[in-house]
Design a protein around this motif. Sequence first.
Motif, PDB file in Angstrom:
ATOM      1  N   HIS A 172       0.244  -1.113   0.120  1.00 52.48           N
ATOM      2  CA  HIS A 172       0.388  -0.609   0.002  1.00 52.48           C
ATOM      3  C   HIS A 172       0.921   1.144  -0.359  1.00 52.48           C
ATOM      4  O   HIS A 172       0.881   1.742  -0.623  1.00 52.48           O
ATOM      5  CB  HIS A 172      -1.336   0.666   1.007  1.00 52.48           C
ATOM      6  CG  HIS A 172      -1.675  -1.386   1.295  1.00 52.48           C
ATOM      7  ND1 HIS A 172      -2.901  -1.312   0.071  1.00 52.48           N
ATOM      8  CD2 HIS A 172      -1.444  -2.649   2.403  1.00 52.48           C
ATOM      9  CE1 HIS A 172      -3.319  -2.206   0.938  1.00 52.48           C
ATOM     10  NE2 HIS A 172      -2.367  -3.151   2.078  1.00 52.48           N
ATOM     11  N   ILE A 173       2.054   0.593   0.718  1.00 54.19           N
ATOM     12  CA  ILE A 173       3.616   2.271   0.868  1.00 54.19           C
ATOM     13  C   ILE A 173       3.709   2.391   0.015  1.00 54.19           C
ATOM     14  O   ILE A 173       3.790   3.927  -1.076  1.00 54.19           O
ATOM     15  CB  ILE A 173       3.997   2.474   1.851  1.00 54.19           C
ATOM     16  CG1 ILE A 173       3.377   2.119   3.232  1.00 54.19           C
ATOM     17  CG2 ILE A 173       5.076   4.026   1.622  1.00 54.19           C
ATOM     18  CD1 ILE A 173       3.736   1.741   4.464  1.00 54.19           C
ATOM     19  N   LEU A 174       4.371   1.153  -1.032  1.00 51.78           N
ATOM     20  CA  LEU A 174       4.747   1.777  -2.297  1.00 51.78           C
ATOM     21  C   LEU A 174       3.601   2.456  -3.610  1.00 51.78           C
ATOM     22  O   LEU A 174       4.298   2.924  -4.551  1.00 51.78           O
ATOM     23  CB  LEU A 174       5.262   0.387  -3.078  1.00 51.78           C
ATOM     24  CG  LEU A 174       6.248  -0.142  -1.594  1.00 51.78           C
ATOM     25  CD1 LEU A 174       7.181  -0.770  -1.632  1.00 51.78           C
ATOM     26  CD2 LEU A 174       7.268   1.022  -1.474  1.00 51.78           C
ATOM     27  N   GLU A 225       1.330   4.261  -2.895  1.00 51.89           N
ATOM     28  CA  GLU A 225       1.172   5.631  -3.215  1.00 51.89           C
ATOM     29  C   GLU A 225       1.694   6.434  -3.197  1.00 51.89           C
ATOM     30  O   GLU A 225       2.265   7.227  -3.887  1.00 51.89           O
ATOM     31  CB  GLU A 225       0.918   5.734  -1.014  1.00 51.89           C
ATOM     32  CG  GLU A 225      -0.646   5.815  -0.909  1.00 51.89           C
ATOM     33  CD  GLU A 225      -1.720   6.105  -2.033  1.00 51.89           C
ATOM     34  OE1 GLU A 225      -1.446   7.133  -2.366  1.00 51.89           O
ATOM     35  OE2 GLU A 225      -3.132   5.591  -2.067  1.00 51.89           O
ATOM     36  N   MET A 226       3.927   5.581  -3.557  1.00 50.77           N
ATOM     37  CA  MET A 226       4.459   6.824  -3.447  1.00 50.77           C
ATOM     38  C   MET A 226       4.307   6.594  -5.050  1.00 50.77           C
ATOM     39  O   MET A 226       5.325   7.441  -5.526  1.00 50.77           O
ATOM     40  CB  MET A 226       5.876   6.199  -2.851  1.00 50.77           C
ATOM     41  CG  MET A 226       6.166   6.154  -1.414  1.00 50.77           C
ATOM     42  SD  MET A 226       7.493   4.994  -0.258  1.00 50.77           S
ATOM     43  CE  MET A 226       8.731   5.930  -1.051  1.00 50.77           C
ATOM     44  N   ASN A 278      10.309   5.832  -9.661  1.00 52.84           N
ATOM     45  CA  ASN A 278       9.153   6.895  -9.185  1.00 52.84           C
ATOM     46  C   ASN A 278       9.615   6.523  -7.445  1.00 52.84           C
ATOM     47  O   ASN A 278       9.161   7.695  -6.787  1.00 52.84           O
ATOM     48  CB  ASN A 278       7.511   6.008  -9.004  1.00 52.84           C
ATOM     49  CG  ASN A 278       7.007   6.459 -11.010  1.00 52.84           C
ATOM     50  OD1 ASN A 278       7.927   8.348 -11.137  1.00 52.84           O
ATOM     51  ND2 ASN A 278       6.153   6.886 -11.434  1.00 52.84           N
ATOM     52  N   ILE A 279      10.217   5.769  -7.320  1.00 52.28           N
ATOM     53  CA  ILE A 279       9.901   4.842  -5.341  1.00 52.28           C
ATOM     54  C   ILE A 279      11.289   5.930  -5.054  1.00 52.28           C
ATOM     55  O   ILE A 279      11.243   6.140  -4.084  1.00 52.28           O
ATOM     56  CB  ILE A 279      10.033   3.706  -4.905  1.00 52.28           C
ATOM     57  CG1 ILE A 279       8.015   3.178  -5.715  1.00 52.28           C
ATOM     58  CG2 ILE A 279      10.237   3.222  -3.454  1.00 52.28           C
ATOM     59  CD1 ILE A 279       8.265   1.664  -5.629  1.00 52.28           C
ATOM     60  N   THR A 318      10.505   9.707  -4.864  1.00 50.03           N
ATOM     61  CA  THR A 318       9.802   9.880  -3.387  1.00 50.03           C
ATOM     62  C   THR A 318      10.854   9.489  -2.012  1.00 50.03           C
ATOM     63  O   THR A 318      10.059  10.330  -1.559  1.00 50.03           O
ATOM     64  CB  THR A 318       8.661   8.728  -3.043  1.00 50.03           C
ATOM     65  OG1 THR A 318       7.877   8.763  -4.718  1.00 50.03           O
ATOM     66  CG2 THR A 318       7.583   9.173  -2.532  1.00 50.03           C
ATOM     67  N   HIS A 335      -1.194  11.269   1.807  1.00 48.93           N
ATOM     68  CA  HIS A 335      -1.550   9.820   1.385  1.00 48.93           C
ATOM     69  C   HIS A 335      -0.071   8.226   2.348  1.00 48.93           C
ATOM     70  O   HIS A 335      -0.815   7.917   2.337  1.00 48.93           O
ATOM     71  CB  HIS A 335      -1.581   9.901   0.133  1.00 48.93           C
ATOM     72  CG  HIS A 335      -2.942  10.621  -0.399  1.00 48.93           C
ATOM     73  ND1 HIS A 335      -4.169  10.499  -0.491  1.00 48.93           N
ATOM     74  CD2 HIS A 335      -3.009  11.400  -1.409  1.00 48.93           C
ATOM     75  CE1 HIS A 335      -5.110  11.840  -0.571  1.00 48.93           C
ATOM     76  NE2 HIS A 335      -3.742  12.906  -0.943  1.00 48.93           N
ATOM     77  N   ILE A 336       0.850   8.825   1.597  1.00 48.11           N
ATOM     78  CA  ILE A 336       1.997   8.506   1.426  1.00 48.11           C
ATOM     79  C   ILE A 336       2.193   8.043   3.569  1.00 48.11           C
ATOM     80  O   ILE A 336       2.224   6.789   3.641  1.00 48.11           O
ATOM     81  CB  ILE A 336       3.327   8.551   1.170  1.00 48.11           C
ATOM     82  CG1 ILE A 336       2.726   8.749  -0.128  1.00 48.11           C
ATOM     83  CG2 ILE A 336       4.605   7.905   1.515  1.00 48.11           C
ATOM     84  CD1 ILE A 336       4.372   9.424  -0.608  1.00 48.11           C
ATOM     85  N   GLU A 380      -0.534   5.606   4.906  1.00 44.94           N
ATOM     86  CA  GLU A 380      -0.075   4.127   4.838  1.00 44.94           C
ATOM     87  C   GLU A 380       1.035   4.182   5.843  1.00 44.94           C
ATOM     88  O   GLU A 380       0.835   2.440   5.885  1.00 44.94           O
ATOM     89  CB  GLU A 380       0.051   4.518   2.993  1.00 44.94           C
ATOM     90  CG  GLU A 380      -1.289   4.441   2.614  1.00 44.94           C
ATOM     91  CD  GLU A 380      -2.308   3.363   2.671  1.00 44.94           C
ATOM     92  OE1 GLU A 380      -2.547   2.271   3.507  1.00 44.94           O
ATOM     93  OE2 GLU A 380      -3.802   3.383   2.451  1.00 44.94           O
ATOM     94  N   MET A 381       2.118   4.990   6.203  1.00 48.59           N
ATOM     95  CA  MET A 381       3.587   4.367   6.785  1.00 48.59           C
ATOM     96  C   MET A 381       2.660   4.388   8.575  1.00 48.59           C
ATOM     97  O   MET A 381       2.868   3.253   9.223  1.00 48.59           O
ATOM     98  CB  MET A 381       4.540   5.524   5.966  1.00 48.59           C
ATOM     99  CG  MET A 381       4.832   5.584   5.366  1.00 48.59           C
ATOM    100  SD  MET A 381       5.940   6.704   4.856  1.00 48.59           S
ATOM    101  CE  MET A 381       7.498   6.461   5.879  1.00 48.59           C
ATOM    102  N   TRP A 440       0.691   1.449   8.330  1.00 50.99           N
ATOM    103  CA  TRP A 440       1.481   0.334   8.034  1.00 50.99           C
ATOM    104  C   TRP A 440       2.087  -0.007   9.740  1.00 50.99           C
ATOM    105  O   TRP A 440       1.923  -1.299  10.248  1.00 50.99           O
ATOM    106  CB  TRP A 440       2.536   0.090   7.326  1.00 50.99           C
ATOM    107  CG  TRP A 440       3.827  -1.224   7.046  1.00 50.99           C
ATOM    108  CD1 TRP A 440       2.872  -2.422   6.120  1.00 50.99           C
ATOM    109  CD2 TRP A 440       4.582  -1.190   7.770  1.00 50.99           C
ATOM    110  NE1 TRP A 440       3.919  -3.430   6.393  1.00 50.99           N
ATOM    111  CE2 TRP A 440       5.399  -2.724   7.502  1.00 50.99           C
ATOM    112  CE3 TRP A 440       5.557  -0.742   8.392  1.00 50.99           C
ATOM    113  CZ2 TRP A 440       6.108  -3.703   7.399  1.00 50.99           C
ATOM    114  CZ3 TRP A 440       6.990  -1.473   8.659  1.00 50.99           C
ATOM    115  CH2 TRP A 440       7.289  -2.719   8.257  1.00 50.99           C
ATOM    116  N   ARG A 484       0.313  -0.915  12.044  1.00 56.84           N
ATOM    117  CA  ARG A 484      -0.220  -2.886  12.083  1.00 56.84           C
ATOM    118  C   ARG A 484       0.897  -4.099  12.951  1.00 56.84           C
ATOM    119  O   ARG A 484      -0.075  -4.998  13.333  1.00 56.84           O
ATOM    120  CB  ARG A 484      -1.019  -3.034  10.991  1.00 56.84           C
ATOM    121  CG  ARG A 484      -2.448  -3.030  10.244  1.00 56.84           C
ATOM    122  CD  ARG A 484      -2.833  -3.489   9.102  1.00 56.84           C
ATOM    123  NE  ARG A 484      -2.200  -3.042   8.013  1.00 56.84           N
ATOM    124  CZ  ARG A 484      -2.230  -1.998   7.272  1.00 56.84           C
ATOM    125  NH1 ARG A 484      -3.670  -0.985   7.690  1.00 56.84           N
ATOM    126  NH2 ARG A 484      -1.330  -1.710   5.995  1.00 56.84           N
TER     127      ARG A 484
END
Lengths: 111, 111
Positions: free
Chosen positions: A97-99, A101-102, B17-18, B21, B97-98, B101-102, B105, B108
């Motif tokens: 999910h994180i990757l 969004e990145m 892209n990753i 970011t 958004h990123i 999610e971080m 995660w 969790r």
Amino acid sequence: MSAHNYVPKEPVQIECNIEKTLDVIGGKWAFLVLRELFCGTRRFGELQRMIPSVSPRALTTTLRHLEEKGVLERKVFPTVPVTVEYTLTPKGEDLTHILKEMKLWAARWTD
Amino acid sequence: MSAHNYVPKEPVQIECNIEKTLDVIGGKWAFLVLRELFCGTRRFGELQRMIPSVSPRALTTTLRHLEEKGVLERKVFPTVPVTVEYTLTPKGEDLTHILKEMKLWAARWTD
């Protein structure tokens, strides 16, 4: 301690959580390894071929770090020569999910 | 070049892209600064007080880096002494958004 000095707990918690996540995926090679493992189980040699810019030493360090963080599992098979396989754990798969969004952010805002 | 050597373009794009970011948010202080700015415009001195562990020099470097990446805007007001304010741009606000999610995660999967 006056009311003005009160610091709510939540921001600290947020800081810690983002810090914990960056500690897992923030390394120079971690996300490249994770990207390969999202496609399935890989052997050490396969990862080396797929990420040609990483040295064997840096790849070993990265894999050990990710194993310690519980995001991948290392399996050793007593073949000759020995076979070592790496697979994402559910914790590691959940990083998707994180990757995602990145990737989306960079696609929206960078060339 | 045989069909076996064909490498599809997409994985390279994903990697880039990753990487782009992480280049913005991956620094030691970047996400702490971003977290403060998500709450609104901040002056240099306010950021320093809110992130007591950062040195003025490291804060300046981080703010300059984030400004260069286009995620925050720096405004100087000709007061005495000079007032400098930092505000997230739409590109910077979109990082939410990123970071969300971080946080999720880590909530969790870590203690």
